[in-house]
Structures are given as C-alpha cells and as structure tokens.
Design a protein around this motif. Sequence first.
Motif, PDB file in Angstrom:
ATOM      1  N   GLU A  36       4.101  -3.284  -0.574  1.00  0.00           N
ATOM      2  CA  GLU A  36       2.675  -3.310  -0.243  1.00  0.00           C
ATOM      3  C   GLU A  36       2.277  -4.722   0.193  1.00  0.00           C
ATOM      4  O   GLU A  36       2.941  -5.691  -0.140  1.00  0.00           O
ATOM      5  CB  GLU A  36       1.861  -2.884  -1.475  1.00  0.00           C
ATOM      6  CG  GLU A  36       2.208  -1.482  -1.949  1.00  0.00           C
ATOM      7  CD  GLU A  36       1.578  -1.131  -3.286  1.00  0.00           C
ATOM      8  OE1 GLU A  36       0.530  -1.698  -3.628  1.00  0.00           O
ATOM      9  OE2 GLU A  36       2.146  -0.265  -3.977  1.00  0.00           O
ATOM     10  N   ASP A  37       1.176  -4.816   0.921  1.00  0.00           N
ATOM     11  CA  ASP A  37       0.667  -6.127   1.339  1.00  0.00           C
ATOM     12  C   ASP A  37      -0.149  -6.710   0.204  1.00  0.00           C
ATOM     13  O   ASP A  37      -1.327  -6.396   0.035  1.00  0.00           O
ATOM     14  CB  ASP A  37      -0.189  -5.982   2.609  1.00  0.00           C
ATOM     15  CG  ASP A  37      -0.761  -7.316   3.076  1.00  0.00           C
ATOM     16  OD1 ASP A  37      -0.377  -8.370   2.511  1.00  0.00           O
ATOM     17  OD2 ASP A  37      -1.587  -7.306   3.996  1.00  0.00           O
ATOM     18  N   LEU A  38       0.479  -7.559  -0.603  1.00  0.00           N
ATOM     19  CA  LEU A  38      -0.191  -8.105  -1.785  1.00  0.00           C
ATOM     20  C   LEU A  38      -1.240  -9.156  -1.430  1.00  0.00           C
ATOM     21  O   LEU A  38      -2.056  -9.524  -2.275  1.00  0.00           O
ATOM     22  CB  LEU A  38       0.839  -8.672  -2.761  1.00  0.00           C
ATOM     23  CG  LEU A  38       1.828  -7.638  -3.320  1.00  0.00           C
ATOM     24  CD1 LEU A  38       2.825  -8.298  -4.249  1.00  0.00           C
ATOM     25  CD2 LEU A  38       1.090  -6.503  -4.031  1.00  0.00           C
ATOM     26  N   GLN A  39      -1.254  -9.627  -0.183  1.00  0.00           N
ATOM     27  CA  GLN A  39      -2.280 -10.592   0.225  1.00  0.00           C
ATOM     28  C   GLN A  39      -3.668  -9.960   0.157  1.00  0.00           C
ATOM     29  O   GLN A  39      -4.645 -10.641  -0.118  1.00  0.00           O
ATOM     30  CB  GLN A  39      -1.983 -11.121   1.637  1.00  0.00           C
ATOM     31  CG  GLN A  39      -2.807 -12.336   2.013  1.00  0.00           C
ATOM     32  CD  GLN A  39      -2.737 -13.475   0.980  1.00  0.00           C
ATOM     33  OE1 GLN A  39      -1.667 -13.830   0.502  1.00  0.00           O
ATOM     34  NE2 GLN A  39      -3.879 -14.029   0.622  1.00  0.00           N
ATOM     35  N   THR A  40      -3.749  -8.642   0.367  1.00  0.00           N
ATOM     36  CA  THR A  40      -5.052  -7.968   0.279  1.00  0.00           C
ATOM     37  C   THR A  40      -5.619  -8.068  -1.134  1.00  0.00           C
ATOM     38  O   THR A  40      -6.819  -7.941  -1.329  1.00  0.00           O
ATOM     39  CB  THR A  40      -4.950  -6.479   0.664  1.00  0.00           C
ATOM     40  OG1 THR A  40      -4.072  -5.822  -0.252  1.00  0.00           O
ATOM     41  CG2 THR A  40      -4.418  -6.297   2.086  1.00  0.00           C
ATOM     42  N   GLU A  41      -4.766  -8.323  -2.127  1.00  0.00           N
ATOM     43  CA  GLU A  41      -5.223  -8.415  -3.510  1.00  0.00           C
ATOM     44  C   GLU A  41      -5.987  -9.703  -3.810  1.00  0.00           C
ATOM     45  O   GLU A  41      -6.483  -9.870  -4.914  1.00  0.00           O
ATOM     46  CB  GLU A  41      -4.037  -8.273  -4.473  1.00  0.00           C
ATOM     47  CG  GLU A  41      -3.413  -6.901  -4.414  1.00  0.00           C
ATOM     48  CD  GLU A  41      -2.480  -6.634  -5.582  1.00  0.00           C
ATOM     49  OE1 GLU A  41      -2.233  -7.559  -6.392  1.00  0.00           O
ATOM     50  OE2 GLU A  41      -2.008  -5.495  -5.684  1.00  0.00           O
ATOM     51  N   SER A  42      -6.090 -10.588  -2.834  1.00  0.00           N
ATOM     52  CA  SER A  42      -6.805 -11.849  -3.075  1.00  0.00           C
ATOM     53  C   SER A  42      -8.297 -11.612  -3.312  1.00  0.00           C
ATOM     54  O   SER A  42      -8.976 -12.461  -3.888  1.00  0.00           O
ATOM     55  CB  SER A  42      -6.602 -12.821  -1.913  1.00  0.00           C
ATOM     56  OG  SER A  42      -7.164 -12.294  -0.734  1.00  0.00           O
ATOM     57  N   THR A  43      -8.819 -10.455  -2.900  1.00  0.00           N
ATOM     58  CA  THR A  43     -10.233 -10.142  -3.113  1.00  0.00           C
ATOM     59  C   THR A  43     -10.446  -9.256  -4.341  1.00  0.00           C
ATOM     60  O   THR A  43     -11.560  -8.831  -4.614  1.00  0.00           O
ATOM     61  CB  THR A  43     -10.838  -9.443  -1.883  1.00  0.00           C
ATOM     62  OG1 THR A  43     -10.125  -8.218  -1.660  1.00  0.00           O
ATOM     63  CG2 THR A  43     -10.744 -10.320  -0.653  1.00  0.00           C
ATOM     64  N   PHE A  44      -9.373  -8.959  -5.079  1.00  0.00           N
ATOM     65  CA  PHE A  44      -9.448  -8.116  -6.271  1.00  0.00           C
ATOM     66  C   PHE A  44      -9.596  -8.997  -7.509  1.00  0.00           C
ATOM     67  O   PHE A  44      -9.345 -10.194  -7.467  1.00  0.00           O
ATOM     68  CB  PHE A  44      -8.183  -7.265  -6.431  1.00  0.00           C
ATOM     69  CG  PHE A  44      -7.868  -6.348  -5.267  1.00  0.00           C
ATOM     70  CD1 PHE A  44      -8.760  -6.127  -4.234  1.00  0.00           C
ATOM     71  CD2 PHE A  44      -6.642  -5.713  -5.215  1.00  0.00           C
ATOM     72  CE1 PHE A  44      -8.453  -5.286  -3.171  1.00  0.00           C
ATOM     73  CE2 PHE A  44      -6.320  -4.865  -4.165  1.00  0.00           C
ATOM     74  CZ  PHE A  44      -7.220  -4.651  -3.148  1.00  0.00           C
TER      75      PHE A  44
END
Length: 143
Positions: A36-44
């Motif tokens: 998965e693209d874990l960079q998207t988790e920076s807003t979580f």
Amino acid sequence: MMEPVVILHGSSQYKQACKLRDEILRRPLGLSLYDEDLQTESTFYHYGIFDEDTIIACVVAVPDTGALVHIRQMAVLKGSRSKGVGTRLLEYTEESLLKKGFSNFFLNARREAVPFYQKLGYRPIGDEFLEVSIPHRKMEKNG
C-alpha cells in the motif's frame, strides 16, 4: 499499564506500528501492508502502546467527512491480548479524536473482533461482508 501515545508518521515508532500491523493483519492473509502507499497515511492519526521501546498495540484513525472518523487496522501483539491493552488504546484514541472535533466513529471489524467492539459501545450496522478476503461487520459509535 503502559500509557497510549500519539505516533508521528514516519517516526521509528511509526515504522514499528507498520511492522506490527503487517505481521498481525496482513501476512496471515498472504498480503503485505508495504504493497500500500503508506505516504497517504501522513494525514491520518496514529496511536500506540509501547512496553519499554517495543510496540504492543496500535491503531490508525482516518478523518472522513465532518465529525466522522474511520478507525482502522487495530493490532495487539498476541501476548498482550486479553489484558485490557486494546481497550485502553481505543479509549485513548476516542478521547483524543473527540478533542479534535470528531464525534462519530466507524470501523470494519473482523468477525471475531465484533464482541470486543460491542463491549466498548460500537453497534453492528448492516450485513457481514468480505474485506481482505475475510468476514467483517461495519460498526459505529457516537462519542
């Protein structure tokens, strides 16, 4: 009991949380969190409980719309289960999210985890469905 903490995206604690999520939630299903693209988790929002410097539980909260937030990928190390760790982590997560203005929580619980979430006030919604190849129920709670 160890106290829950906020985990910063990209930190060494975050890397430990990813490893725990992968080991408990993905690998047994033949999947990898790292696909998965874990960079998207920076807003979580990320939360965890550590024993000394070792993670024993973690959870992710994903802002949805308005006051709605999606609780995801709760993982507790096998040896730390049934000791109140998951309950403490989820209560801390909810308290933190309430302070941020979220008041409606939802999650997709694996079938075997439904009773755990019900004890914490979550209500099953709709029918069981398959997610990552295993049965889940959508559940919700108002803060």
